[in-house]
Design a protein around this motif. Structure first.
Motif, PDB file in Angstrom:
ATOM      1  N   LEU A 189      -1.750   3.411  -4.680  1.00  0.00           N
ATOM      2  CA  LEU A 189      -2.074   2.086  -5.201  1.00  0.00           C
ATOM      3  C   LEU A 189      -1.991   1.075  -4.072  1.00  0.00           C
ATOM      4  N   ILE A 190      -2.771  -0.003  -4.199  1.00  0.00           N
ATOM      5  CA  ILE A 190      -2.800  -1.017  -3.147  1.00  0.00           C
ATOM      6  C   ILE A 190      -2.657  -2.401  -3.758  1.00  0.00           C
ATOM      7  N   GLY A 191      -2.362  -3.371  -2.901  1.00  0.00           N
ATOM      8  CA  GLY A 191      -2.376  -4.771  -3.289  1.00  0.00           C
ATOM      9  C   GLY A 191      -1.380  -5.096  -4.392  1.00  0.00           C
ATOM     10  N   ASP A 192      -1.772  -6.026  -5.257  1.00  0.00           N
ATOM     11  CA  ASP A 192      -0.876  -6.481  -6.318  1.00  0.00           C
ATOM     12  C   ASP A 192      -0.565  -5.370  -7.315  1.00  0.00           C
ATOM     13  N   ARG A 219       8.397   7.143  -2.770  1.00  0.00           N
ATOM     14  CA  ARG A 219       7.471   6.071  -2.416  1.00  0.00           C
ATOM     15  C   ARG A 219       7.334   5.992  -0.900  1.00  0.00           C
ATOM     16  N   TYR A 220       6.080   5.946  -0.432  1.00  0.00           N
ATOM     17  CA  TYR A 220       5.806   5.923   1.010  1.00  0.00           C
ATOM     18  C   TYR A 220       4.865   4.764   1.334  1.00  0.00           C
ATOM     19  N   LEU A 239      -4.869   7.280   3.916  1.00  0.00           N
ATOM     20  CA  LEU A 239      -4.038   8.334   3.319  1.00  0.00           C
ATOM     21  C   LEU A 239      -4.577   9.717   3.670  1.00  0.00           C
ATOM     22  N   LYS A 240      -5.893   9.885   3.646  1.00  0.00           N
ATOM     23  CA  LYS A 240      -6.479  11.178   4.007  1.00  0.00           C
ATOM     24  C   LYS A 240      -6.164  11.527   5.458  1.00  0.00           C
ATOM     25  N   ILE A 241      -6.150  10.524   6.336  1.00  0.00           N
ATOM     26  CA  ILE A 241      -5.793  10.750   7.741  1.00  0.00           C
ATOM     27  C   ILE A 241      -4.327  11.157   7.852  1.00  0.00           C
ATOM     28  N   ILE A 242      -3.463  10.457   7.138  1.00  0.00           N
ATOM     29  CA  ILE A 242      -2.027  10.750   7.203  1.00  0.00           C
ATOM     30  C   ILE A 242      -1.731  12.153   6.682  1.00  0.00           C
ATOM     31  N   ILE A 253       0.879  -1.178   0.000  1.00  0.00           N
ATOM     32  CA  ILE A 253       0.000   0.000   0.000  1.00  0.00           C
ATOM     33  C   ILE A 253       0.910   1.220   0.000  1.00  0.00           C
ATOM     34  N   PHE A 254       1.033   1.844  -1.171  1.00  0.00           N
ATOM     35  CA  PHE A 254       2.037   2.880  -1.345  1.00  0.00           C
ATOM     36  C   PHE A 254       1.451   4.167  -1.917  1.00  0.00           C
ATOM     37  N   LEU A 255       1.979   5.265  -1.421  1.00  0.00           N
ATOM     38  CA  LEU A 255       1.814   6.559  -2.062  1.00  0.00           C
ATOM     39  C   LEU A 255       3.050   6.799  -2.917  1.00  0.00           C
ATOM     40  N   PHE A 256       2.839   6.966  -4.217  1.00  0.00           N
ATOM     41  CA  PHE A 256       3.906   7.319  -5.149  1.00  0.00           C
ATOM     42  C   PHE A 256       3.773   8.808  -5.446  1.00  0.00           C
ATOM     43  N   SER A 257       4.860   9.555  -5.302  1.00  0.00           N
ATOM     44  CA  SER A 257       4.770  11.011  -5.403  1.00  0.00           C
ATOM     45  C   SER A 257       5.935  11.606  -6.187  1.00  0.00           C
TER      46      SER A 257
END
Length: 285
Positions: A145-148, A163-164, A112-115, A83-87
């Protein structure tokens, strides 16, 4: 009797289902429906799926209608690995930027909205898109994006993208594990099919235990045939996951719900989880 079982179509929940005797359960009237989390959430709410893995966030939205099966989840103590945030920019520079959210998720989208909104106090705009990394990152400043989908993107990721891992960001802030998915059942389905649900539950808990005892070997071989990746990668990935629902998991999940309610992401507070009391205790299996 019939029971429609929703199965998240990502590898992260596979230990719970891998050793379930599908043939026997199908003969007894069960059917298995693989879908991404957001689709399963809608199917459970509509009543077309009776039981299965759903987003933790979806449980909060329907808590009066669902019961949770004890000791089953998709969680991570720290980094989740899928489960990654790509930025395009460092995360703290996303203020007044636009983030593309995968349409496949509920828990991770709101995490993500909480973070970004609560932990980092950033003002971010969001759009929801199909999980296509190239389109998402080309059109916007960052994407979730999440999962596979997230795993495959990591394998092909360019070096100039930040990437986070959302599991790590959550744990760094709160100290709790993060529970992304739970196994829930509609209350009326439990009343109609309690024996069948009990047998399914027993098999799920045994599958989880056997997968861990076997160090996920057979399962990883199967995953490699479908998705690729090295055995080392998959062993490391599953070592970072957890499929229990302990008191500590529940504390962390209630903390997540507190943040979600305070930000207006859910309509009512969640003060406790409604666990199915009909389950035989299979914790030691």
């Amino acid at each position: 009797m019939s029971l429609v079982i929703g199965e998240i179509s990502y590898t992260n929940i596979l230990p719970i289902f891998y050793y379930v005797n599908r043939e026997e359960l199908i003969q007894r009237g069960c059917s298995f429906v693989p879908k991404v989390p957001s689709e399963l959430n809608r199917a459970m709410k509509a009543g077309t799926v009776d039981i299965g893995g759903i987003s933790s966030f979806a449980y909060a939205e329907n808590k009066d209608d669902y019961k949770l099966l004890p000791n089953l989840s998709v969680s991570s103590p720290k980094s989740v690995g899928s489960i990654f945030l790509f930025s395009k920019v460092p995360i703290h520079k996303l203020d007044n930027k636009v983030v593309a959210l995968t349409s496949s998720s509920a828990t991770s989208v709101n995490l993500l909205k909480i973070i970004l909104g609560s932990f980092l106090e950033l003002n971010v705009d969001y759009v929801t898109m199909d999980p296509d990394y190239n389109k998402m990152i080309q059109q916007h400043d960052a994407c979730l994006l999440i999962g596979d989908d997230a795993i495959r993107t990591c394998w092909a990721q360019k070096e100039d993208i930040y990437r986070y891992d959302l599991g790590k960001l959550w744990n760094d802030q709160t100290g709790y594990p993060m529970t992304y998915a739970v196994v829930a059942a509609r209350s009326e389905s439990l009343l109609k099919n309690e024996r069948l649900v009990s047998d399914l539950y027993e098999q799920m808990v045994k599958s989880k235990g056997r997968s861990k005892r076997d160090h996920y070997k057979g399962m990883i071989t199967s995953i490699q045939r479908q998705l690729g990746g090295s055995a080392t990668f998959w062993h490391h990935y599953f070592a970072g996951l957890n499929h229990d629902l302990s008191a500590r998991h529940i504390e962390g999940l209630l903390r997540y719900y507190d943040y979600a309610y305070n930000m207006g992401l859910i309509d009512s507070p969640v003060n406790n989880l409604s666990l199915w009391q009909g389950a035989t205790d299979w914790k030691s299996v």
